[in-house]
Design an enzyme around this catalytic site. Structure first.
Site, PDB file in Angstrom:
ATOM      1  N   GLU A  12       0.819  -1.223   0.000  1.00  0.00           N
ATOM      2  CA  GLU A  12       0.000   0.000   0.000  1.00  0.00           C
ATOM      3  C   GLU A  12       0.853   1.274   0.000  1.00  0.00           C
ATOM      4  O   GLU A  12       0.372   2.333  -0.401  1.00  0.00           O
ATOM      5  CB  GLU A  12      -0.976  -0.031   1.184  1.00  0.00           C
ATOM      6  CG  GLU A  12      -2.028  -1.135   1.031  1.00  0.00           C
ATOM      7  CD  GLU A  12      -2.908  -1.348   2.244  1.00  0.00           C
ATOM      8  OE1 GLU A  12      -2.405  -1.203   3.377  1.00  0.00           O
ATOM      9  OE2 GLU A  12      -4.102  -1.685   2.068  1.00  0.00           O
ATOM     10  N   ASP A 196     -11.645  -6.549  -3.184  1.00  0.00           N
ATOM     11  CA  ASP A 196     -12.427  -7.783  -3.151  1.00  0.00           C
ATOM     12  C   ASP A 196     -13.834  -7.479  -2.645  1.00  0.00           C
ATOM     13  O   ASP A 196     -14.134  -6.354  -2.252  1.00  0.00           O
ATOM     14  CB  ASP A 196     -11.756  -8.816  -2.236  1.00  0.00           C
ATOM     15  CG  ASP A 196     -11.589  -8.298  -0.830  1.00  0.00           C
ATOM     16  OD1 ASP A 196     -10.548  -7.660  -0.553  1.00  0.00           O
ATOM     17  OD2 ASP A 196     -12.516  -8.480  -0.010  1.00  0.00           O
TER      18      ASP A 196
HETATM   19  N1  LIG Z   1     -12.152  -8.637   2.846  1.00  0.00           N
HETATM   20  C1  LIG Z   1     -11.385  -7.859   3.654  1.00  0.00           C
HETATM   21  N2  LIG Z   1     -11.545  -7.913   4.990  1.00  0.00           N
HETATM   22  C2  LIG Z   1     -10.793  -7.124   5.812  1.00  0.00           C
HETATM   23  N3  LIG Z   1      -9.849  -6.266   5.364  1.00  0.00           N
HETATM   24  C3  LIG Z   1      -9.664  -6.173   4.019  1.00  0.00           C
HETATM   25  C4  LIG Z   1      -8.780  -5.402   3.224  1.00  0.00           C
HETATM   26  C5  LIG Z   1      -7.835  -4.333   3.711  1.00  0.00           C
HETATM   27  N4  LIG Z   1      -6.555  -4.793   4.322  1.00  0.00           N
HETATM   28  C6  LIG Z   1      -5.827  -5.814   3.570  1.00  0.00           C
HETATM   29  C7  LIG Z   1      -5.171  -6.738   4.600  1.00  0.00           C
HETATM   30  C8  LIG Z   1      -5.895  -8.085   4.597  1.00  0.00           C
HETATM   31  S1  LIG Z   1      -5.238  -9.277   5.719  1.00  0.00           S
HETATM   32  C9  LIG Z   1      -3.948 -10.016   4.848  1.00  0.00           C
HETATM   33  C10 LIG Z   1      -3.066 -10.887   5.464  1.00  0.00           C
HETATM   34  N5  LIG Z   1      -2.065 -11.458   4.785  1.00  0.00           N
HETATM   35  C11 LIG Z   1      -1.917 -11.202   3.501  1.00  0.00           C
HETATM   36  C12 LIG Z   1      -2.796 -10.341   2.894  1.00  0.00           C
HETATM   37  N6  LIG Z   1      -3.818  -9.744   3.583  1.00  0.00           N
HETATM   38  C13 LIG Z   1      -5.372  -5.982   5.903  1.00  0.00           C
HETATM   39  O1  LIG Z   1      -4.330  -5.030   6.120  1.00  0.00           O
HETATM   40  C14 LIG Z   1      -6.667  -5.272   5.670  1.00  0.00           C
HETATM   41  C15 LIG Z   1      -9.019  -5.738   1.922  1.00  0.00           C
HETATM   42  N7  LIG Z   1     -10.018  -6.683   1.848  1.00  0.00           N
HETATM   43  C16 LIG Z   1     -10.426  -6.972   3.121  1.00  0.00           C
END
Ligand SMILES: Nc1ncnc2c(CN3C[C@H](CSc4cnccn4)[C@@H](O)C3)c[nH]c12
Length: 228
Positions: A12, A196
């Site tokens: 990010e 997503d």
């Molecule tokens: N569906 C969702 N629910 C909750 N949060 C999010 C996000 C935003 N960010 C991305 C990341 C996912 S955990 C993570 C852990 N390891 C690798 C990549 N991501 C965390 O910093 C929150 C994007 N989509 C989301």
């Protein structure tokens, strides 16, 4: 003016560091803070690592140690509002913690005594985001973000968060940043690009679109800096 730009994941903030090119690196509290300058502004950039606690530590450090006078959060999020698609941009009007639960004592979800369910973002920064979006003909949704220490990838939980908080998107850091900035009286905004749909396919979508959506958010933040 010292501006903090914060993300949660290295992906990010990488587009930001690549754009600015030259920066100093300062190690502090098991994290790295990147300082640079841009159009007469001092910038301090960092990613917190994932989750509310990490985000709280980094936001506090950006303000208390580095003297940030405004804080811009840039990152990705999962869509709860069905009108939001991958790549769409959302600027938060207010944020809540969907996993904060003392309902056993009669309080609403997201509430603790002496607090509030929602923390509002800075109206001037939100207006600036809307001005930039209009000038660049970029669709930008103003909406509510629900934050929690969970990657949401389940339709039932997605719908519960959406309904309970009237939230448009979910992520894992924004509401923490909001609480810290509100307590320390630092204007802030939270900008997120959708990666997503927070449903059963969220993990695959996230992996596919993290980099491109993070870049979209970062590029928009840079455009905001040009108007600050
Ligand atoms: N569906 C969702 N629910 C909750 N949060 C999010 C996000 C935003 N960010 C991305 C990341 C996912 S955990 C993570 C852990 N390891 C690798 C990549 N991501 C965390 O910093 C929150 C994007 N989509 C989301």
């Amino acid at each position: 003016m010292k501006i903090a730009i914060m993300g949660a994941m290295v992906e990010e903030i990488t587009p930001l560091l690549e754009f600015f090119g030259k920066y100093e690196t300062i190690e502090h509290a098991k994290n790295r803070y990147y300082t640079t300058s841009y159009k007469g502004m001092d910038l301090v950039i960092a990613y917190s690592k994932i989750g509310k606690v990490n985000a709280s530590l980094t936001a506090s450090t950006l303000i208390e140690k580095f003297g940030a006078q405004k804080l811009l959060f840039s990152g990705v999020a999962g869509a709860l509002n069905p009108s939001l698609k991958v790549g769409d941009l959302l600027v938060a009007t207010k944020l809540a913690q969907h996993d904060l639960d003392i309902t056993a004592f009669g309080h609403p979800h997201g509430y603790v005594p002496e607090g509030s369910v929602y923390v509002e973002t800075d109206k001037a920064l939100t207006s600036l985001a809307k001005k930039v979006a209009f000038a660049q003909k970029i669709p930008l949704l103003e909406g509510i973000i629900a934050t929690g220490d969970q990657f949401i990838c389940d339709g039932v939980k997605k719908e519960w968060i959406h309904t309970t908080f009237n939230a448009d998107a979910t992520e894992m850091e924004g509401a923490s940043v909001a609480v810290v900035c509100d307590a320390l009286n630092v204007p802030f905004c939270v900008l997120r690009a959708i990666s997503d749909a927070a449903d059963m396919d969220a993990g695959f979508s996230f992996d596919e679109f993290l980099v491109s959506s993070a870049k979209e958010s970062a590029q928009f933040i840079i455009a905001m800096l040009d108007e600050l």
